[in-house]
Write a protein that holds these residues in place. Structure first.
Motif, PDB file in Angstrom:
ATOM      1  N   ALA A   1       0.834  -1.206   0.000  1.00 48.91           N
ATOM      2  CA  ALA A   1       0.000   0.000   0.000  1.00 48.91           C
ATOM      3  C   ALA A   1       0.869   1.257   0.000  1.00 48.91           C
ATOM      4  O   ALA A   1       0.544   2.246  -0.662  1.00 48.91           O
ATOM      5  N   ALA A   2       1.990   1.192   0.734  1.00 50.74           N
ATOM      6  CA  ALA A   2       2.902   2.338   0.764  1.00 50.74           C
ATOM      7  C   ALA A   2       3.483   2.600  -0.625  1.00 50.74           C
ATOM      8  O   ALA A   2       3.832   3.727  -0.952  1.00 50.74           O
ATOM      9  N   PHE A   3       3.592   1.538  -1.436  1.00 49.20           N
ATOM     10  CA  PHE A   3       4.061   1.698  -2.820  1.00 49.20           C
ATOM     11  C   PHE A   3       2.890   1.964  -3.774  1.00 49.20           C
ATOM     12  O   PHE A   3       2.971   1.719  -4.965  1.00 49.20           O
ATOM     13  N   GLU A   4       1.783   2.388  -3.193  1.00 53.13           N
ATOM     14  CA  GLU A   4       0.604   2.813  -3.955  1.00 53.13           C
ATOM     15  C   GLU A   4      -0.068   1.706  -4.747  1.00 53.13           C
ATOM     16  O   GLU A   4      -0.655   1.955  -5.797  1.00 53.13           O
ATOM     17  N   ARG A   5       0.018   0.497  -4.224  1.00 48.59           N
ATOM     18  CA  ARG A   5      -0.744  -0.598  -4.813  1.00 48.59           C
ATOM     19  C   ARG A   5      -2.083  -0.695  -4.097  1.00 48.59           C
ATOM     20  O   ARG A   5      -2.152  -0.460  -2.893  1.00 48.59           O
ATOM     21  N   ARG A   6      -3.122  -1.068  -4.836  1.00 48.62           N
ATOM     22  CA  ARG A   6      -4.430  -1.271  -4.207  1.00 48.62           C
ATOM     23  C   ARG A   6      -4.463  -2.656  -3.586  1.00 48.62           C
ATOM     24  O   ARG A   6      -4.221  -3.644  -4.274  1.00 48.62           O
ATOM     25  N   VAL A   7      -4.729  -2.697  -2.307  1.00 50.46           N
ATOM     26  CA  VAL A   7      -4.630  -3.949  -1.562  1.00 50.46           C
ATOM     27  C   VAL A   7      -5.987  -4.350  -0.985  1.00 50.46           C
ATOM     28  O   VAL A   7      -6.702  -3.516  -0.432  1.00 50.46           O
ATOM     29  N   THR A   8      -6.337  -5.619  -1.148  1.00 54.39           N
ATOM     30  CA  THR A   8      -7.504  -6.191  -0.478  1.00 54.39           C
ATOM     31  C   THR A   8      -7.003  -7.189   0.555  1.00 54.39           C
ATOM     32  O   THR A   8      -6.063  -7.938   0.279  1.00 54.39           O
ATOM     33  N   LEU A   9      -7.599  -7.178   1.731  1.00 53.33           N
ATOM     34  CA  LEU A   9      -7.260  -8.192   2.740  1.00 53.33           C
ATOM     35  C   LEU A   9      -8.413  -9.162   2.885  1.00 53.33           C
ATOM     36  O   LEU A   9      -9.568  -8.752   2.939  1.00 53.33           O
ATOM     37  N   LEU A  10      -8.068 -10.451   2.931  1.00 52.34           N
ATOM     38  CA  LEU A  10      -9.082 -11.473   3.191  1.00 52.34           C
ATOM     39  C   LEU A  10      -8.691 -12.231   4.458  1.00 52.34           C
ATOM     40  O   LEU A  10      -7.638 -12.871   4.507  1.00 52.34           O
ATOM     41  N   PHE A  11      -9.516 -12.114   5.490  1.00 49.70           N
ATOM     42  CA  PHE A  11      -9.284 -12.828   6.743  1.00 49.70           C
ATOM     43  C   PHE A  11      -9.993 -14.171   6.634  1.00 49.70           C
ATOM     44  O   PHE A  11     -11.223 -14.234   6.614  1.00 49.70           O
ATOM     45  N   LEU A  12      -9.207 -15.218   6.540  1.00 47.94           N
ATOM     46  CA  LEU A  12      -9.749 -16.540   6.231  1.00 47.94           C
ATOM     47  C   LEU A  12      -9.534 -17.484   7.413  1.00 47.94           C
ATOM     48  O   LEU A  12      -8.476 -17.441   8.049  1.00 47.94           O
ATOM     49  N   GLY A  13     -10.510 -18.323   7.694  1.00 51.97           N
ATOM     50  CA  GLY A  13     -10.371 -19.301   8.776  1.00 51.97           C
ATOM     51  C   GLY A  13     -10.024 -18.609  10.083  1.00 51.97           C
ATOM     52  O   GLY A  13     -10.625 -17.601  10.462  1.00 51.97           O
ATOM     53  N   GLU A  14      -8.994 -19.148  10.716  1.00 57.94           N
ATOM     54  CA  GLU A  14      -8.531 -18.638  11.999  1.00 57.94           C
ATOM     55  C   GLU A  14      -8.086 -17.162  11.924  1.00 57.94           C
ATOM     56  O   GLU A  14      -8.076 -16.438  12.924  1.00 57.94           O
ATOM     57  N   GLY A  15      -7.753 -16.731  10.722  1.00 60.97           N
ATOM     58  CA  GLY A  15      -7.362 -15.331  10.512  1.00 60.97           C
ATOM     59  C   GLY A  15      -8.460 -14.347  10.895  1.00 60.97           C
ATOM     60  O   GLY A  15      -8.181 -13.184  11.220  1.00 60.97           O
ATOM     61  N   ALA A  16      -9.723 -14.812  10.893  1.00 58.32           N
ATOM     62  CA  ALA A  16     -10.840 -13.941  11.281  1.00 58.32           C
ATOM     63  C   ALA A  16     -10.667 -13.429  12.710  1.00 58.32           C
ATOM     64  O   ALA A  16     -11.124 -12.339  13.054  1.00 58.32           O
ATOM     65  N   LEU A  17      -9.979 -14.212  13.533  1.00 53.74           N
ATOM     66  CA  LEU A  17      -9.785 -13.828  14.937  1.00 53.74           C
ATOM     67  C   LEU A  17      -8.930 -12.569  15.079  1.00 53.74           C
ATOM     68  O   LEU A  17      -8.972 -11.887  16.102  1.00 53.74           O
TER      69      LEU A  17
END
Lengths: 124, 130
Positions: free
Chosen positions: A35-51
């Motif tokens: 993101a700092a390099f100006e890329r568009r970023v999507t985050l996906l919280f999957l499975g245990e990552g939802a925590l």
């Protein structure tokens, strides 16, 4: 705010809970740098990552830095497209009011579309 | 096709490093190009200069170095992930007041921005993890 038909350059998938390993922290680092390099970023919280999205987290008792402060910074980096696996919320008994950030629940079909719609996918 | 590899696993602990190195060799043998290998998370241990595996096991660190030198493939190691895990080149060792370096050329310590750049520049970024 990006509209929902707009897909980014990079999809970062976060599959691990905070504290137990460095996966989540190092995954978030990759997202922030992109993101700092100006890329568009999507985050996906999957499975245990939802925590990772749970409200009220501190640092780890063994001196782990914790990821809640990093998540709080996402907006500053213009990372505002946050997705969370619907099924993970259900499995862990969570609902949107318990989350630190407004992540949109997504099902299996939509996740597949997200994977296809980004030029680069990084899986942590 | 232009490939890149992201390696997230430590050598010898998991199959991933062996698979990644063999995949790298195979794609070069097929006439594809390898734009770079990026070592992140526990993958940074693949750059450990002092690794000394038993002689009857593949030497992964030397394997990467040989591949990098023979084909001019950049071997980029995330500096933040490396420093935490005790992997320092001469410059970083000096900067942190440590005796001896644990990373040497052709491996280079670099930032995560290089990973994003590499991934977006290639046709395929293949991740190998535990």
């Amino acid at each position: 705010m990006h509209d929902e038909t707009h897909h980014g350059d990079l999809l970062v998938i976060l599959r691990h809970a905070p504290h137990g390993s460095s996966w989540l922290r190092e995954g978030l680092d990759a997202a922030l740098v992109a993101a700092a390099f100006e890329r568009r970023v999507t985050l996906l919280f999957l499975g245990e990552g939802a925590l990772a999205l749970l409200e009220g987290q501190g640092v780890g008792p063994m001196g782990q830095k914790g990821t809640a402060p990093t998540l709080a910074m996402l907006e500053m980096y213009d990372i505002d497209r946050l997705l969370v696996e619907e099924r993970a919320l259900r499995d862990y008994g969570l609902d949107a009011s318990m989350l630190l950030l407004p992540a949109r629940p997504v099902g299996a079909t939509e996740m597949a579309e997200e994977l296809a719609a980004h030029s680069l996918v990084l899986n942590f | 096709m232009r490939y890149a590899i992201l390696l997230l696993a430590a050598p010898y602990s998991h199959q991933a490093s062996h698979s990644a190195l063999r995949f790298a060799r195979a794609l070069l043998a097929r006439g594809h190009t390898l734009e770079g290998v990026f070592f992140y998370h526990e993958g940074v241990h693949n750059a450990a200069r002092l690794a000394a595996p038993p002689q009857d096991e593949p030497h992964l660190v030397d394997g990467w170095a040989a591949l990098g030198e023979a084909h001019g493939v950049p071997l980029q190691v995330c500096i933040a992930a490396a420093l935490r895990r005790g992997l320092l080149d001469e410059r970083e060792a000096r900067r942190h007041g440590k005796q001896g370096a644990s990373v040497e050329a052709p491996f280079e310590l670099t930032g995560l921005g290089q990973l994003v750049d590499l991934g977006l520049r290639c046709d395929r970024l293949i991740t190998f993890g535990p």
